[in-house]
Every structure is written in structure tokens, then in C-alpha cells.
Design an enzyme around this catalytic site. Structure first.
Site, PDB file in Angstrom:
ATOM      1  N   ASN A  29       0.248   5.411   0.039  1.00  0.00           N
ATOM      2  CA  ASN A  29      -0.183   6.844   0.023  1.00  0.00           C
ATOM      3  C   ASN A  29       0.074   8.129   0.218  1.00  0.00           C
ATOM      4  O   ASN A  29       1.002   7.917   0.296  1.00  0.00           O
ATOM      5  CB  ASN A  29      -1.851   6.835   0.356  1.00  0.00           C
ATOM      6  CG  ASN A  29      -1.933   7.058   1.320  1.00  0.00           C
ATOM      7  OD1 ASN A  29      -1.605   8.190   1.742  1.00  0.00           O
ATOM      8  ND2 ASN A  29      -2.301   5.946   2.484  1.00  0.00           N
ATOM      9  N   HIS A  75      -8.633  -5.231  17.529  1.00  0.00           N
ATOM     10  CA  HIS A  75      -9.724  -5.907  17.365  1.00  0.00           C
ATOM     11  C   HIS A  75      -8.609  -7.844  17.101  1.00  0.00           C
ATOM     12  O   HIS A  75      -9.291  -8.624  17.898  1.00  0.00           O
ATOM     13  CB  HIS A  75     -10.505  -5.970  16.659  1.00  0.00           C
ATOM     14  CG  HIS A  75     -11.120  -6.196  15.199  1.00  0.00           C
ATOM     15  ND1 HIS A  75     -10.722  -4.852  14.692  1.00  0.00           N
ATOM     16  CD2 HIS A  75     -11.306  -7.443  14.291  1.00  0.00           C
ATOM     17  CE1 HIS A  75     -10.670  -5.213  12.746  1.00  0.00           C
ATOM     18  NE2 HIS A  75     -11.114  -6.872  13.312  1.00  0.00           N
ATOM     19  N   HIS A  85       0.934  -1.135   0.341  1.00  0.00           N
ATOM     20  CA  HIS A  85       0.251  -0.317  -0.119  1.00  0.00           C
ATOM     21  C   HIS A  85       0.891   1.478  -0.183  1.00  0.00           C
ATOM     22  O   HIS A  85       2.041   1.284   0.351  1.00  0.00           O
ATOM     23  CB  HIS A  85      -0.876   0.014   0.801  1.00  0.00           C
ATOM     24  CG  HIS A  85      -1.527   1.382   1.624  1.00  0.00           C
ATOM     25  ND1 HIS A  85      -0.878   2.178   2.539  1.00  0.00           N
ATOM     26  CD2 HIS A  85      -2.416   2.195   1.665  1.00  0.00           C
ATOM     27  CE1 HIS A  85      -1.443   3.208   2.733  1.00  0.00           C
ATOM     28  NE2 HIS A  85      -2.456   3.530   1.906  1.00  0.00           N
TER      29      HIS A  85
END
Length: 292
Positions: free
Chosen positions: A130, A192, A128
Site C-alpha cells: 500500500n 503476541h 501486501h
């Protein structure tokens, strides 16, 4: 700030063009190993649009997506330049982050590049990247970074990724890379699941040192580091054979990626909240994933 906005938007577009060309070249050069007999993938390019609440033009961008390639199972490289008035929820979020004057004048402008690559070969890491610039009448800042998301980890790949990023960031100060690396470890974490999304990278947000040119130069070098950090890993791992067990591990790891992007990713939440093209915002999701 008009000139600065134009320079930033032009840079993000140029980086997009370089990455798209490089990824298509990787597809063309994959002549050995799994799927090398298949046709090389190509990007499908479409314009994205954003409209304001009153239906007026509010910018847009380009969505470039390759699906079913020899190397890339799905990869998207998007650029955007959007503007308008922030909604109430976005105003509150900006105010909570300390953006001055946002309640009195909630106009904004934002431009950036966003990339996510999900690979055919489970030995090749997903990735990823950006970078972006954001402006309001009371402030401007830069943000972004890149992180590596292998489902099958190789220590030497992780070391190369981090070392390349460090080499590009060190000219901006010896403390920059350690700071942004630590920030990435904190940001790309799935509470989580009590685990990181991948093996980290670099990340920053709300970057405003008071020197626009210096912050823009740092943002550019975050972008420039991406291809040298990632492409050698693709070239090394794409020739390795894999089996169904490897693919299963990859699909489960993609489930983690989807959870993070839908629940925690700030860019996803902002894009959907401000009315940007939903397909472009959710481009980051993998083509296939599974949960245990």
C-alpha cells in the site's frame, strides 16, 4: 495543495490499473501446473462510498477483488480518496503522533492504494502493498510499503524481493532502503506470537521531509518496485505441485496474517474508525484460514 492531492490520487489510480491488468495477464498465462485447466480469474470491480456523520458525501473509491482464480485464490486492489472531519478518537491518535493543529481544525483528506494477494499455490508467497498520502490543514505526509508473506520460504525469493526494492529506492539515498527495511521488520511483527508476519520488505509512515515532490517520488518508486519484486516469484512458483500438508501450512500461516491485520494494522483501524466501507477495509483477510 489542491494540485498535489490530485496528482497523488491520479498516481494511485494509475498504479491500480497497471496491477489489475498484470494480475489478470498472470491468470491468462497460467497454462501449465496446478489448476491450469480452470478458467482464468477476473476482477470484480465495485465503487465504495464513505459518508460523514451528517450523511454528506465524504469520498470513496474502487474495490477490485478476484476470487477463485487459477493463480490467485483471493486478491484485492483498492484505491480510495476520502475526506471530511476526523472523529474524536482519530483526532487523539493524530495528536499523539505530533500532527499540528489537529484539535483546532480536524479536517482531513487521504488517498491511497491497498493490495493484498492470497495465492492458490502454497509455494507462491502472499503479498501486501500500500501507498498513501494524508493531509490535514496543519500537515501532509506519505506512507506505505510492501512486504512478502510466504508460508513456505525460499531464500532466493526473499533475496529477489529485497534486492528489487533496494534497486528502486537507492536513487533516493543510500540510507533509505536500510531504514525502510528495518522499519518494516519492526512494523510487521506480531507481539503476541513473538514472530514476524513474513520475511519483511519496506515500510514508512509520516513521511514529510519538507519537500513534497521528493517524498512523492519516493512513494511512487515504492509502488513501481512492487510488480518487478513480486511477479517473477509468481511465475516461478505457480507451476509447482503441492499436497494437502502444504495447504495446511498455508492455512495456518493465513491465521497469523488475519491476526495481525485485525489487531495491529494501522490502516485497518483507521479505515474502520473513519467510517470507510467495511468490506473494502477488510478486503485484506484471507478467504480461508485455520488455527491450531
Amino acid at each position: 495543495m489542491i494540485e498535489e492531492k490530485a496528482r497523488a490520487a491520479e498516481w494511485f489510480r494509475a498504479l491500480r490499473d497497471e496491477i489489475v491488468a498484470t494480475f489478470e495477464a498472470l491468470e491468462d498465462s497460467h497454462d501449465d501446473g496446478p489448476l491450469s485447466e480452470s478458467a482464468p480469474g477476473r476482477f470484480e470491480v465495485s465503487e465504495t462510498t464513505r459518508t460523514s456523520d451528517d450523511g454528506s458525501d465524504a469520498g470513496g473509491g474502487l474495490m477490485s477483488v478476484m476470487r477463485g482464480g487459477r493463480v490467485f485464490e483471493k486478491v484485492g486492489v483498492n484505491v480510495s480518496e476520502v475526506y471530511g472531519t476526523l472523529g474524536e478518537a482519530a483526532q487523539k491518535a493524530m495528536a499523539a503522533r505530533g500532527v499540528p493543529g489537529i484539535a483546532e481544525n480536524p479536517r482531513f483528506w487521504a488517498s491511497g492504494i491497498s493490495l493484498v494477494a492470497h495465492m492458490q499455490n502454497p509455494h507462491v508467497p502472499a503479498v501486501h502493498m500500500n501507498t498513501r498520502m494524508f493531509w490535514t490543514p496543519g500537515a501532509w505526509w506519505f506512507g506505505g510499503g510492501s512486504d512478502l508473506n510466504p508460508c513456505i520460504q525460499y531464500d532466493e525469493d526473499t533475496a529477489h524481493f529485497h534486492a528489487t526494492q533496494k534497486a528502486y529506492l537507492d536513487p533516493h539515498g543510500a540510507d533509505i532502503h536500510p531504514h525502510l527495511k528495518e522499519w518494516a521488520d519492526e512494523y510487521f511483527y506480531i507481539p503476541h506470537r513473538k514472530r514476524a508476519r513474513g520475511v519483511g520488505g519496506i515500510f514508512m509512515d509520516d513521511r514529510n521531509s519538507g519537500d513534497w515532490a521528493a517524498d512523492f517520488a519516493l512513494t511512487q518508486d515504492i509502488g513501481r518496485a512492487f510488480l518487478p519484486a513480486f511477479v517473477p516469484l509468481v511465475e516461478k512458483r505457480r507451476v509447482q505441485d503441492w499436497n494437502e500438508a502444504d495447504k495446511d501450512v498455508q492455512l495456518v500461516h493465513r491465521g497469523l496474517y488475519a491476526e495481525y491485520n485485525l489487531v495491529y494494522d494501522r490502516g485497518t483501524r483507521f479505515g474502520l474508525a473513519t467510517g470507510h466501507d467495511a468490506n473494502a477495509v477488510l478486503m485484506s483477510l484471507p478467504p480461508l484460514a485455520k488455527w491450531i
